[in-house]
Design a protein around this motif. Structure first.
Motif, PDB file in Angstrom:
ATOM      1  N   ALA A 401       0.830  -1.206   0.000  1.00 47.16           N
ATOM      2  CA  ALA A 401       0.000   0.000   0.000  1.00 47.16           C
ATOM      3  C   ALA A 401       0.867   1.259   0.000  1.00 47.16           C
ATOM      4  O   ALA A 401       0.497   2.274  -0.608  1.00 47.16           O
ATOM      5  N   LYS A 402       2.009   1.213   0.655  1.00 41.97           N
ATOM      6  CA  LYS A 402       2.898   2.371   0.693  1.00 41.97           C
ATOM      7  C   LYS A 402       3.589   2.618  -0.650  1.00 41.97           C
ATOM      8  O   LYS A 402       4.118   3.699  -0.891  1.00 41.97           O
ATOM      9  N   MET A 403       3.575   1.603  -1.530  1.00 43.93           N
ATOM     10  CA  MET A 403       4.206   1.722  -2.842  1.00 43.93           C
ATOM     11  C   MET A 403       3.206   2.038  -3.951  1.00 43.93           C
ATOM     12  O   MET A 403       3.599   2.360  -5.068  1.00 43.93           O
ATOM     13  N   GLU A 404       1.907   1.927  -3.650  1.00 41.47           N
ATOM     14  CA  GLU A 404       0.876   2.035  -4.676  1.00 41.47           C
ATOM     15  C   GLU A 404       0.490   3.488  -4.926  1.00 41.47           C
ATOM     16  O   GLU A 404       0.088   4.205  -4.012  1.00 41.47           O
ATOM     17  N   ARG A 410      -4.378   1.099  -3.524  1.00 42.97           N
ATOM     18  CA  ARG A 410      -3.910   1.326  -2.155  1.00 42.97           C
ATOM     19  C   ARG A 410      -5.002   1.017  -1.142  1.00 42.97           C
ATOM     20  O   ARG A 410      -4.780   0.336  -0.146  1.00 42.97           O
ATOM     21  N   HIS A 411      -6.210   1.522  -1.403  1.00 41.67           N
ATOM     22  CA  HIS A 411      -7.324   1.240  -0.494  1.00 41.67           C
ATOM     23  C   HIS A 411      -7.606  -0.255  -0.406  1.00 41.67           C
ATOM     24  O   HIS A 411      -7.875  -0.781   0.681  1.00 41.67           O
ATOM     25  N   TYR A 412      -7.564  -0.928  -1.545  1.00 42.27           N
ATOM     26  CA  TYR A 412      -7.877  -2.366  -1.555  1.00 42.27           C
ATOM     27  C   TYR A 412      -6.894  -3.141  -0.684  1.00 42.27           C
ATOM     28  O   TYR A 412      -7.278  -4.032   0.071  1.00 42.27           O
ATOM     29  N   TYR A 413      -5.618  -2.792  -0.778  1.00 42.96           N
ATOM     30  CA  TYR A 413      -4.614  -3.431   0.083  1.00 42.96           C
ATOM     31  C   TYR A 413      -4.917  -3.174   1.565  1.00 42.96           C
ATOM     32  O   TYR A 413      -4.916  -4.092   2.389  1.00 42.96           O
ATOM     33  N   LEU A 414      -5.160  -1.907   1.907  1.00 45.46           N
ATOM     34  CA  LEU A 414      -5.320  -1.548   3.319  1.00 45.46           C
ATOM     35  C   LEU A 414      -6.580  -2.154   3.927  1.00 45.46           C
ATOM     36  O   LEU A 414      -6.550  -2.704   5.033  1.00 45.46           O
TER      37      LEU A 414
END
Length: 429
Positions: A401-404, A410-414
């Motif tokens: 998420a920090k790389m997206e 990013r939201h989907y990862y988090l």
């Protein structure tokens, strides 16, 4: 896209792009920016106002009504929906007292039958994509706008269209203003543009906004015909507008600037489409093409083509599946092992679950986060070391998420990481 400083890039884009303002573009035409998740454009007529899109909630629509009245002293007599997405229609009920005509167009491609049967899972994936459960600090932005008011408990306030056109173009004089409305298939199949010939202003809805578009939405949905989208951009370009007002992000002003931006936007999308099709015809599989195809430098460095919403990789995958379906041509994949069976066999081959977990830990330490996710999935599919695998998978997703750069990715990862940490069992496991 994934890059070392992806999260910071998204934060910089958000801070530079989504500043609240109301701008009079030309006399009698205003755009409201970052009052809601989407933009709203209002045009002063002889006795009333024509409103193009209405923001995303009733509360924000009420504020827009106050802004319009302060600027013009008039009430909204006509609403034009550029398309059916809720963030463009959700504030319309705030204008009910003036009983405006509400104009929409029917989709040029029918919705797939039985789509309602998958609505629950698409809504759940959509909530992940938009990061509805995240705090404001975690969310940063929704990629093409500030957060929807729905996350703050604001209700949608819809107003049904009173007129729905089924043709490609309608030209009307509305309260002394000549308005040309043209259906231009793209992000939705009911998308239209609104051309004001006397003002040289073109409202393009969501077929252009200032970052890489959602040519495929990771929440899932019907294929967005990218070739048709390119044709629609050609149609937009043919008007030689002096002002381009998008449904999200900042307006583009000046005929030369509008022409340049639209040409680059159109050509970059066409490049990805055509490169994917060429690679498919050479026999390359979807994963290979997704890894290989990137924007040329002349497009990649343009600020309005940053991958803050959609991504090139997801576009490639959408094109592949649209033109060739799920099968990539490799006979190994005609009847693949079920995930559980493949997980069991692969974990055993790798020396057992403890060995795989050690490999997961090493992958995270070596910053090979995608490999860590894939190893975790082997354990989860095999039913081995479930709690440990979930914990490490969540940790790897937080790193990714920090790389997206894409707000959606990013939201989907988090959100998925939170689900694992809180003991939920997502449907993708």
């Amino acid at each position: 896209m994934l890059k070392q400083n992806g999260e910071q890039d998204l934060r910089n884009f958000t801070e530079n792009t989504f500043q609240e303002s109301v701008e009079e573009i030309v006399p009698g035409v205003w755009i409201a920016l970052s009052i809601g998740h989407s933009n709203a454009i209002f045009i002063e007529g002889n006795t009333s106002v024509i409103l193009v899109d209405t923001l995303d909630t009733g509360k924000r629509g009420e504020r827009l009504r106050e802004i319009i009245h302060a600027a013009t002293g008039k009430e909204v007599g006509t609403i034009i929906y550029t398309h059916s997405h809720v963030d463009h229609r959700g504030g319309a009920g705030a204008f009910d007292l003036s009983n405006p005509e509400a104009i929409a167009f029917s989709p040029c491609v029918p919705v797939l039958e039985h789509s309602v049967m998958v609505q629950d899972i698409l809504n759940k994936r959509g909530a992940r994509q938009f990061g509805f459960s995240l705090s404001d600090e975690e969310n940063i932005s929704q990629g093409i706008g500030i957060r929807t008011g729905a996350v703050y408990g604001e209700a949608r306030a819809f107003r049904k269209p009173t007129v729905v056109y089924d043709q490609d173009q309608v030209i009307r004089e509305i309260d002394g203003v000549t308005v040309e409305m043209t259906r231009i298939q793209g992000e939705t199949d009911d998308q239209i543009m609104v051309w004001l010939p006397e003002k040289k202003v073109l409202c393009c809805g969501d077929n252009y906004y200032g970052c890489w578009p959602n040519l495929y939405a990771i929440r899932g949905g019907q294929y967005r015909d990218i070739a048709a989208w390119v044709r629609s951009l050609d149609k937009i370009r043919s008007y030689e507008a002096e002002y381009l007002l998008p449904g999200h992000t900042k307006p583009v002003c000046g005929q030369e600037q509008v022409a340049e931006v639209l040409a680059n936007f159109r050509n970059a999308i066409a490049y990805v489409l055509e490169e994917t099709l060429r690679g498919m015809n050479e026999g390359k599989d979807m994963d290979t093409l997704a890894a290989e195809i990137a924007l040329p430098e002349k497009y990649a460095d343009l600020p309005y083509l940053g991958e803050y919403y959609g991504t090139v990789e997801w576009t490639v995958r959408a094109v592949f599946t649209a033109y060739a379906g799920w099968f990539d041509g490799n006979p190994t994949h005609l009847h693949p092992l079920a995930p559980g069976k493949r997980g069991e066999k692969t974990v055993a081959l790798m020396g057992g679950p403890q060995a795989v977990l050690r490999a997961v830990q090493a992958a995270v330490e070596e910053k090979e986060y995608q490999w860590a996710l894939e190893l975790c999935d082997l354990l989860l599919n095999a039913g081995e070391m479930i709690q440990e695998a979930r914990r490490w998978k969540a940790a790897a997703m937080r790193k990714l998420a920090k790389m997206e750069t894409s707000a959606n990715g990013r939201h989907y990862y988090l959100v998925s990481a939170y689900e694992l940490e809180e003991g939920e069992i997502p449907e993708y496991l």
